[in-house]
Design a protein around this motif. Structure first.
Motif, PDB file in Angstrom:
ATOM      1  N   TRP A  68       0.814  -1.213   0.000  1.00 58.73           N
ATOM      2  CA  TRP A  68       0.000   0.000   0.000  1.00 58.73           C
ATOM      3  C   TRP A  68       0.860   1.281   0.000  1.00 58.73           C
ATOM      4  O   TRP A  68       0.470   2.304   0.552  1.00 58.73           O
ATOM      5  CB  TRP A  68      -0.977   0.032   1.187  1.00 58.73           C
ATOM      6  CG  TRP A  68      -2.066  -0.989   1.066  1.00 58.73           C
ATOM      7  CD1 TRP A  68      -3.260  -0.846   0.426  1.00 58.73           C
ATOM      8  CD2 TRP A  68      -2.036  -2.326   1.559  1.00 58.73           C
ATOM      9  NE1 TRP A  68      -3.965  -2.008   0.493  1.00 58.73           N
ATOM     10  CE2 TRP A  68      -3.259  -2.935   1.189  1.00 58.73           C
ATOM     11  CE3 TRP A  68      -1.092  -3.081   2.260  1.00 58.73           C
ATOM     12  CZ2 TRP A  68      -3.578  -4.250   1.490  1.00 58.73           C
ATOM     13  CZ3 TRP A  68      -1.410  -4.406   2.572  1.00 58.73           C
ATOM     14  CH2 TRP A  68      -2.637  -4.956   2.194  1.00 58.73           C
ATOM     15  N   GLN A  70       3.481   1.892   1.665  1.00 60.94           N
ATOM     16  CA  GLN A  70       4.002   2.242   2.994  1.00 60.94           C
ATOM     17  C   GLN A  70       5.278   1.453   3.292  1.00 60.94           C
ATOM     18  O   GLN A  70       5.598   0.491   2.594  1.00 60.94           O
ATOM     19  CB  GLN A  70       2.947   1.975   4.069  1.00 60.94           C
ATOM     20  CG  GLN A  70       1.631   2.662   3.802  1.00 60.94           C
ATOM     21  CD  GLN A  70       1.799   4.169   3.644  1.00 60.94           C
ATOM     22  OE1 GLN A  70       2.487   4.819   4.418  1.00 60.94           O
ATOM     23  NE2 GLN A  70       1.172   4.724   2.600  1.00 60.94           N
ATOM     24  N   ILE A 121      -5.067   2.426   6.840  1.00 59.05           N
ATOM     25  CA  ILE A 121      -5.223   1.493   5.717  1.00 59.05           C
ATOM     26  C   ILE A 121      -5.694   0.136   6.240  1.00 59.05           C
ATOM     27  O   ILE A 121      -5.007  -0.522   7.032  1.00 59.05           O
ATOM     28  CB  ILE A 121      -3.885   1.342   4.944  1.00 59.05           C
ATOM     29  CG1 ILE A 121      -3.473   2.702   4.366  1.00 59.05           C
ATOM     30  CG2 ILE A 121      -4.007   0.289   3.853  1.00 59.05           C
ATOM     31  CD1 ILE A 121      -2.129   2.713   3.657  1.00 59.05           C
ATOM     32  N   THR A 223      -9.475   7.215   5.469  1.00 60.95           N
ATOM     33  CA  THR A 223      -9.101   5.801   5.580  1.00 60.95           C
ATOM     34  C   THR A 223      -9.149   5.149   4.196  1.00 60.95           C
ATOM     35  O   THR A 223      -9.812   5.640   3.285  1.00 60.95           O
ATOM     36  CB  THR A 223     -10.070   5.032   6.512  1.00 60.95           C
ATOM     37  OG1 THR A 223     -11.396   5.263   6.065  1.00 60.95           O
ATOM     38  CG2 THR A 223      -9.942   5.471   7.944  1.00 60.95           C
ATOM     39  N   VAL A 224      -8.447   4.043   4.051  1.00 64.44           N
ATOM     40  CA  VAL A 224      -8.436   3.282   2.797  1.00 64.44           C
ATOM     41  C   VAL A 224      -8.958   1.892   3.113  1.00 64.44           C
ATOM     42  O   VAL A 224      -8.341   1.145   3.887  1.00 64.44           O
ATOM     43  CB  VAL A 224      -6.996   3.168   2.230  1.00 64.44           C
ATOM     44  CG1 VAL A 224      -7.008   2.343   0.935  1.00 64.44           C
ATOM     45  CG2 VAL A 224      -6.403   4.545   1.992  1.00 64.44           C
ATOM     46  N   HIS A 229      -8.913  -0.393  -2.637  1.00 62.74           N
ATOM     47  CA  HIS A 229      -7.530  -0.556  -3.068  1.00 62.74           C
ATOM     48  C   HIS A 229      -7.186  -2.034  -2.994  1.00 62.74           C
ATOM     49  O   HIS A 229      -7.459  -2.675  -1.997  1.00 62.74           O
ATOM     50  CB  HIS A 229      -6.654   0.236  -2.067  1.00 62.74           C
ATOM     51  CG  HIS A 229      -5.337   0.647  -2.653  1.00 62.74           C
ATOM     52  ND1 HIS A 229      -4.479  -0.242  -3.181  1.00 62.74           N
ATOM     53  CD2 HIS A 229      -4.766   1.864  -2.763  1.00 62.74           C
ATOM     54  CE1 HIS A 229      -3.408   0.414  -3.596  1.00 62.74           C
ATOM     55  NE2 HIS A 229      -3.563   1.704  -3.363  1.00 62.74           N
TER      56      HIS A 229
END
Ligand code: SAH
Length: 232
Positions: A68, A70, A121, A223-224, A229
């Motif tokens: 993601w 990160q 996430i 937020t995801v 995603h």
């Protein structure tokens, strides 16, 4: 801590404890001298917090992708942040913003803190939750959400720790700290790039200390969710 290790015993063998000891020796050589911090970093199996394909690199002095977009922070910055936190008066209740892989969360728990951690996430939140449960990390409460507002329901905290770079415009979460509490955060967009800032809150004002340059992923709003995603 012993329970934490017993829970993962079969996997700990996969990467030898000696590899972790080499990481600890490198941290010591880089100036980390808090024995408690070094001890928990020698115990928590960092390789479980990255994808299997990267496990063999988990103890190198680098940050690594965790999906993601990160990263898991490099061991030295994690060790520095934990050392600063302990030196600040050894807090009891800590709010972490940016759970990510959950590695720093596991270290905070192993240090004996009551840990509250927020991740925006969902994929990372779920993976961290599963792993921390499997490791039986004690006294950890995770939440999926935008951590920029803190966690009012469990405030006040003795310390707030950001694992993502905070834009200057964000009002810091001093009101969720006890008087005498501290806030540690990478600050983005300063004239000198990102700086690691330490604040001591006395209930009315905050005293600021600049702890040098640093590099973190940015703190982002909202937020995801999984459906938004499909991962890395
Ligand atoms: N300490 C973590 C580092 C993760 S990187 C580790 O050891 O893996 C920083 C994390 O902060 C990312 O997972 C990112 O998704 C998260 N993040 C960024 N903005 C956030 C916000 N507003 N609220 C909560 N988490 C956030």
């Amino acid at each position: 801590m012993a329970a934490l290790l017993r829970a993962v015993n079969p996997e700990v063998g996969m990467i030898s404890p000696r590899t972790r000891e080499r990481m600890v020796a490198a941290l010591r050589a880089a100036g980390i001298d808090d024995e408690e911090v070094l001890a928990v970093m020698a115990q928590v199996p960092r390789h479980l917090f990255v994808a299997e394909a990267l496990a063999c690199r988990a103890y190198e002095p680098v940050s690594l992708p965790i999906g993601w977009g990160q990263t898991i922070s490099q061991p030295l910055i994690v060790a520095r942040m934990l050392s600063v936190l302990r030196a600040s008066g050894n807090p009891r209740r800590v709010l972490e913003i940016g759970t990510g892989s959950g590695y720093q969360t596991a270290l905070l728990a192993a240090l004996g803190y009551e840990v509250y951690s927020i991740e925006r996430i969902e994929g990372l939140f779920t993976a961290a939750q599963e792993l921390l449960q499997r490791l039986r990390a004690p006294n950890v409460r995770l939440r999926l959400g935008d951590g920029s507002q803190g966690w009012e329901a469990f405030a006040p905290f003795d310390a707030v720790l950001f694992a993502a770079a905070v834009p200057c415009v964000l009002p810091p979460l001093f009101h969720q700290l006890v008087a005498g509490g501290c806030l540690l955060m990478p600050q983005a967009d300063t004239a000198d790039g990102q700086r690691l800032k330490f604040y001591r809150w006395n209930g009315q004002d905050a005293e600021e200390e600049d702890l040098g340059d640093c590099r973190f992923v940015p703190l982002l709003p909202g937020t995801v969710n999984q459906r938004d995603h499909q991962g890395a």
